[in-house]
Enzyme design. Sequence first.
Site, mmCIF file in Angstrom:
data_model
loop_
_atom_site.group_PDB
_atom_site.id
_atom_site.type_symbol
_atom_site.label_atom_id
_atom_site.label_comp_id
_atom_site.label_asym_id
_atom_site.label_seq_id
_atom_site.Cartn_x
_atom_site.Cartn_y
_atom_site.Cartn_z
ATOM 1 C CB THR A 75 17.174 0.620 -12.505
ATOM 2 O OG1 THR A 75 18.357 1.420 -12.381
ATOM 3 C CG2 THR A 75 16.037 1.503 -13.010
ATOM 4 C CG HIS A 108 9.099 -4.999 -8.149
ATOM 5 N ND1 HIS A 108 8.405 -5.936 -8.866
ATOM 6 C CD2 HIS A 108 8.793 -5.224 -6.849
ATOM 7 C CE1 HIS A 108 7.706 -6.703 -8.035
ATOM 8 N NE2 HIS A 108 7.928 -6.288 -6.805
ATOM 9 C CD GLU A 109 10.051 -3.464 -3.481
ATOM 10 O OE1 GLU A 109 8.927 -3.227 -2.979
ATOM 11 O OE2 GLU A 109 10.541 -4.602 -3.532
ATOM 12 C CG HIS A 149 4.568 -2.739 -4.540
ATOM 13 N ND1 HIS A 149 3.797 -3.666 -5.194
ATOM 14 C CD2 HIS A 149 5.770 -3.346 -4.322
ATOM 15 C CE1 HIS A 149 4.480 -4.788 -5.353
ATOM 16 N NE2 HIS A 149 5.684 -4.619 -4.831
ATOM 17 C CG ASP A 190 5.105 -8.457 -5.438
ATOM 18 O OD1 ASP A 190 5.883 -7.859 -6.190
ATOM 19 O OD2 ASP A 190 5.142 -8.359 -4.200
#
Length: 218
Positions: A156, A161-162, A165, A171
């Site tokens: 998860t 995190h992705e 974006h 990052d």
Amino acid sequence: MRHPKVLNSVLTAALGLGLAASLGAAPAVAADTDRAVTAGTVTAAYAGSSEEAKANKAFFDAVVKSVAKKRAANPGAAAVTVVYSASNAPSFRTQIARSTQIWNSSVVNVRLVEGSNPDFRYYEGNDSRGSYASTDGHGSGYIFLDYRQNQQYNSTRVTAHETGHVLGLPDHYSGPCSELMSGGGPGTSCQNAQPNAQERSRVDQLWRNGLTSAFKTF
């Protein structure tokens, strides 16, 4: 995510978590992501390159432009809606749903919803570059979720995190586990899948004036 540097002959497995598709087969164009090279219990992580930042910007730009076309028909909407498709990542439907719920409950100026005519897509598969966010080279944004990496890291967290974006966050590999966009920097023991206060504030700031602010990000 590019293939990692060879640190020595026993460090062989490339894993990625960070920034780092085509609309049919799994995407082939990608950016570097936060990476770790592992062998047994030894882990050596290192930061990404300027190419990663460029690919992440291209991804975010593609999403924003896609949303802008739709928003032109409804310019008075209070929150920007970003539509995604998870149909090409069936193994990660639970993680994707959790991740979008995390973000939707964390920010107010942009919403992630699943639907047709998506602004970006999730894909799944095996890739030594790990998971990443990029474009297919034709103006379409996508997130690729790597099987192996999602077994090594909290899945998860990888997906959230992705998805960060999508909302315009870069990052920050050197950050602590409490920072979602630190990616794989804190190591595989990090279980946090929630953005911190600064990350939530930044996303709301980016989308506060609809797409006006979003177009100026990066």
